[in-house]
Design a protein around this motif. Sequence first.
Motif, mmCIF file in Angstrom:
data_model
loop_
_atom_site.group_PDB
_atom_site.id
_atom_site.type_symbol
_atom_site.label_atom_id
_atom_site.label_comp_id
_atom_site.label_asym_id
_atom_site.label_seq_id
_atom_site.Cartn_x
_atom_site.Cartn_y
_atom_site.Cartn_z
ATOM 1 N N SER A 125 27.702 11.877 4.906
ATOM 2 C CA SER A 125 26.682 11.301 5.800
ATOM 3 C C SER A 125 27.000 11.461 7.286
ATOM 4 N N ASP A 126 28.294 11.565 7.644
ATOM 5 C CA ASP A 126 28.629 11.689 9.070
ATOM 6 C C ASP A 126 28.885 13.137 9.489
ATOM 7 N N ASN A 127 28.653 14.073 8.557
ATOM 8 C CA ASN A 127 28.742 15.501 8.858
ATOM 9 C C ASN A 127 30.105 15.910 9.418
ATOM 10 N N ASP A 128 31.162 15.350 8.831
ATOM 11 C CA ASP A 128 32.500 15.743 9.293
ATOM 12 C C ASP A 128 33.165 16.724 8.333
ATOM 13 N N GLY A 129 32.397 17.198 7.337
ATOM 14 C CA GLY A 129 32.919 18.178 6.396
ATOM 15 C C GLY A 129 33.737 17.587 5.274
ATOM 16 N N THR A 130 33.733 16.254 5.166
ATOM 17 C CA THR A 130 34.516 15.569 4.136
ATOM 18 C C THR A 130 33.750 14.365 3.590
ATOM 19 N N ILE A 131 33.747 14.221 2.269
ATOM 20 C CA ILE A 131 33.213 12.998 1.658
ATOM 21 C C ILE A 131 34.382 12.023 1.571
ATOM 22 N N THR A 132 34.375 11.039 2.437
ATOM 23 C CA THR A 132 35.492 10.094 2.514
ATOM 24 C C THR A 132 35.401 9.050 1.405
ATOM 25 N N LEU A 133 36.461 8.280 1.257
ATOM 26 C CA LEU A 133 36.474 7.214 0.256
ATOM 27 C C LEU A 133 35.349 6.225 0.527
ATOM 28 N N ALA A 134 35.123 5.896 1.816
ATOM 29 C CA ALA A 134 34.059 4.945 2.155
ATOM 30 C C ALA A 134 32.693 5.488 1.748
ATOM 31 N N GLU A 135 32.460 6.768 1.989
ATOM 32 C CA GLU A 135 31.186 7.380 1.602
ATOM 33 C C GLU A 135 31.050 7.424 0.089
ATOM 34 N N TYR A 136 32.149 7.747 -0.589
ATOM 35 C CA TYR A 136 32.134 7.831 -2.048
ATOM 36 C C TYR A 136 31.925 6.446 -2.662
ATOM 37 N N ARG A 137 32.575 5.434 -2.098
ATOM 38 C CA ARG A 137 32.388 4.062 -2.572
ATOM 39 C C ARG A 137 30.916 3.662 -2.496
ATOM 40 N N LYS A 138 30.290 4.018 -1.383
ATOM 41 C CA LYS A 138 28.889 3.649 -1.172
ATOM 42 C C LYS A 138 28.002 4.251 -2.242
ATOM 43 N N VAL A 139 28.243 5.512 -2.570
ATOM 44 C CA VAL A 139 27.446 6.184 -3.601
ATOM 45 C C VAL A 139 27.646 5.513 -4.949
ATOM 46 N N VAL A 140 28.915 5.257 -5.309
ATOM 47 C CA VAL A 140 29.209 4.635 -6.600
ATOM 48 C C VAL A 140 28.593 3.244 -6.687
ATOM 49 N N GLU A 141 28.704 2.480 -5.617
ATOM 50 C CA GLU A 141 28.131 1.131 -5.614
ATOM 51 C C GLU A 141 26.610 1.178 -5.792
ATOM 52 N N GLU A 142 25.973 2.148 -5.141
ATOM 53 C CA GLU A 142 24.524 2.257 -5.267
ATOM 54 C C GLU A 142 24.116 2.722 -6.657
ATOM 55 N N LEU A 143 24.903 3.620 -7.232
ATOM 56 C CA LEU A 143 24.609 4.096 -8.583
ATOM 57 C C LEU A 143 24.762 2.981 -9.615
ATOM 58 N N LEU A 144 25.725 2.091 -9.383
ATOM 59 C CA LEU A 144 25.991 1.015 -10.337
ATOM 60 C C LEU A 144 25.201 -0.255 -10.037
#
Length: 220
Positions: A125-144
């Motif tokens: 989401s911040d276009n830094d070329g990396t999916i960080t733990l915070a970004e990954y957590r957000k996706v998992v939380e939304e999926l669950l």
Amino acid sequence: MGASQTRSEHQYQDLADKTGFSFEQIKNLYQRFQQLSGNEETISRENLDGIPALANNPIRKQIIGAFFDKRNQHQDEVGTCDVIGFEQFLMVMSHFRPPNLKTTDEEKEAMRKEKLRFLFNMHDSDNDGTITLAEYRKVVEELLSKSGDIEQETAKAIADAAMLEVASINVPTMGPEDFYEGITFEHFEEILKGLEMESRMNIRFLDVNTTTMRCGKSQS
């Protein structure tokens, strides 16, 4: 009338060359664009947010955001747009084209990489070329989140465990005190290696079945 028709054909040809869609597919997508925009020249996030089929999708925000991400519009730019026109809409939709029988192996590989990049951008989401733990957590939380039985702390623990597993695969020599910065696009490709993406990645919530939108040159 003839000049107007010729101009329209030239515009369609330009769009067909950029996206791989046929004239007929472009016309069908334009009709859907008009429906979504209320016959306006641009579409906003609010237009897409009102689509019933997206109402209960746990990653609705990421899906809608992908349409307004300049990285997905075949532009040499980064950032987001407040609204998009039909050409930008078409550029995003082109990521969902499946291959046809005439598609070469080289073209299929290019399509696969393009689709993976599109998915990666949704989560970076911040276009830094990396999916960080915070970004990954957000996706998992939304999926669950739709489950109702899983608490936020449990969702975080699942995300952390998954990220640790990814780290162990991508950086097997990482020590216990080392910090894994996140998933790069190269790591993302490796994780999804072997998964058939070329025809499985489709979009139906716009009432457009992209599984039938085969690639091909336009027919005038």
